[in-house]
Design a protein around this motif. Structure first.
Motif, PDB file in Angstrom:
ATOM      1  N   GLU A   1       0.898  -1.243  -0.161  1.00 49.83           N
ATOM      2  CA  GLU A   1       0.177  -0.200  -0.020  1.00 49.83           C
ATOM      3  C   GLU A   1       1.225   1.221   0.093  1.00 49.83           C
ATOM      4  O   GLU A   1       2.056   1.451   0.588  1.00 49.83           O
TER       5      GLU A   1
ATOM      6  N   SER B   1       0.923   6.920   1.687  1.00 49.56           N
ATOM      7  CA  SER B   1      -0.385   7.698   2.022  1.00 49.56           C
ATOM      8  C   SER B   1      -1.827   7.370   2.803  1.00 49.56           C
ATOM      9  O   SER B   1      -2.928   7.443   2.708  1.00 49.56           O
ATOM     10  N   ARG B   2      -2.098   5.640   2.255  1.00 47.79           N
ATOM     11  CA  ARG B   2      -3.366   5.019   2.249  1.00 47.79           C
ATOM     12  C   ARG B   2      -3.613   4.730   4.077  1.00 47.79           C
ATOM     13  O   ARG B   2      -2.578   4.805   4.867  1.00 47.79           O
ATOM     14  N   THR B   3      -4.574   4.975   4.270  1.00 47.80           N
ATOM     15  CA  THR B   3      -4.879   4.214   5.713  1.00 47.80           C
ATOM     16  C   THR B   3      -5.441   3.141   5.277  1.00 47.80           C
ATOM     17  O   THR B   3      -7.184   3.565   5.010  1.00 47.80           O
ATOM     18  N   LEU B   4      -5.795   2.088   6.366  1.00 50.19           N
ATOM     19  CA  LEU B   4      -6.367   1.221   5.961  1.00 50.19           C
ATOM     20  C   LEU B   4      -6.912   0.982   7.108  1.00 50.19           C
ATOM     21  O   LEU B   4      -7.317   1.892   8.138  1.00 50.19           O
TER      22      LEU B   4
ATOM     23  N   VAL C   1      -2.283   3.253   9.051  1.00 54.59           N
ATOM     24  CA  VAL C   1      -1.312   4.215   7.822  1.00 54.59           C
ATOM     25  C   VAL C   1      -0.069   3.072   8.545  1.00 54.59           C
ATOM     26  O   VAL C   1       0.950   3.053   9.963  1.00 54.59           O
TER      27      VAL C   1
END
Length: 306
Positions: A15, A18-21, A39
């Motif tokens: 990922e 910058s992607r937030t799971l 993150v």
């Protein structure tokens, strides 16, 4: 893969940084539990950026891995609510640990937090779900003062008669401070309608993270609700840090006389039921908190103040 200032690398994952799971913690149902943001590589995010991400996600907390090494399975972690950084968050820790175990495999993980070192054991159960057991920092608990109690009851709209006299009000610590109040009935616990700004003011004055409202169904089974106005959230559906502190509370009051597992049911009155398991040893100082977490696409902002 990016590195932190020390040259070590956060989680090597597909990922983008910058992607937030998004995970629901302390549940097996994405529609239950407490949503948390995760993150996995926040090494390039400053404080303002992390706070902005947490505010955009809108969950009670988001966990940010700011450094560490997947080979040693040791990571630096910070937690932000939509309004501020918090030293420790239990449900976001469980969510993060499950996310790490899904990528690195089950086993031991160590998290360095503002509250201290948090070991987390992860494993896969018989149904294929990943479970995480965190060990809290040393807990403590003290009686709440009359001033602390009266101001809180006024903000809640409760009276002294609404409290269970067998479970006295305490300020308990398990990474951060929580006021523990025991309701005399399940009905009193269910009817929660409080002064958001008034309670937030009381909590800021005393440095409390949540007010941990409980009702004792049996010595091994409690129900809980946790107002969290200081984080910009009306209520947490599951609060692992408060559960850790509550373990210390039970130990201090002598309500646990031999190693015991306590079940805490939370979030039921919000429509997001959660199950937290705590292991308390009367001879120890720490609480072990166990729960699972499942990925969710987006649980929305159901617990945030609208």
């Amino acid at each position: 893969m990016t590195t932190d200032a020390s040259g070590t690398s956060p989680v090597n994952h597909p990922e983008p940084a910058s992607r937030t799971l998004r995970y629901a913690a302390f549940t097996r149902d994405p529609a239950g539990g407490n949503p948390a943001g995760v993150v996995l590589d926040a090494s390039r995010l400053d404080d303002a950026a992390m706070l902005a991400v947490a505010a955009e996600v809108g969950y009670s907390e988001t966990a940010f891995v700011t450094g560490g090494d997947e080979k040693t399975r040791r990571f630096q972690v910070r937690y932000f609510s939509p309004l501020a950084e918090v030293a420790f968050c239990g449900h976001a820790t469980v969510a993060l640990a499950v996310a790490l175990a899904e990528r690195l495999g089950p086993g031991e993980i160590v998290l360095d937090t503002a509250a201290g070192e948090i070991p987390v054991a992860t494993r896969v159960d018989d149904e294929g779900a990943v479970l995480a057991t965190l060990t809290s920092v040393p807990t403590r608990s003290r009686p709440a003062s009359d001033a602390e109690l009266d101001a809180t009851l006024a903000a809640l709209g409760w009276t002294h008669a609404d409290l269970d006299p067998a479970l006295p009000p305490h300020v308990a610590f398990g990474g951060n401070d929580h006021l523990v109040l025991a309701a005399a009935s399940r009905t009193r616990l269910a009817e929660l309608d409080y002064d958001f700004d008034g309670l937030a003011d009381v909590m800021r004055r005393h440095g409390w993270t949540t007010v941990h409202l409980v009702w004792r169904e049996s010595p091994e089974h409690f129900h809980a609700r946790d107002p969290f106005p200081v984080g910009g959230v009306v209520e947490d559906p599951a609060t692992g840090a408060a559960a850790a502190a509550f373990g210390g509370y039970l130990r201090t009051l002598g309500l646990v006389t031999s190693p015991a597992r306590i079940t805490i049911r939370q979030g039921e009155d919000m429509g997001r039921p959660s199950d937290l398991l705590i292991d308390v040893d009367p001879q120890g100082t720490r609480t072990r908190v166990t729960g699972g977490a499942v990925p969710i696409a987006d649980a929305g902002r159901s617990s945030q103040r609208s």
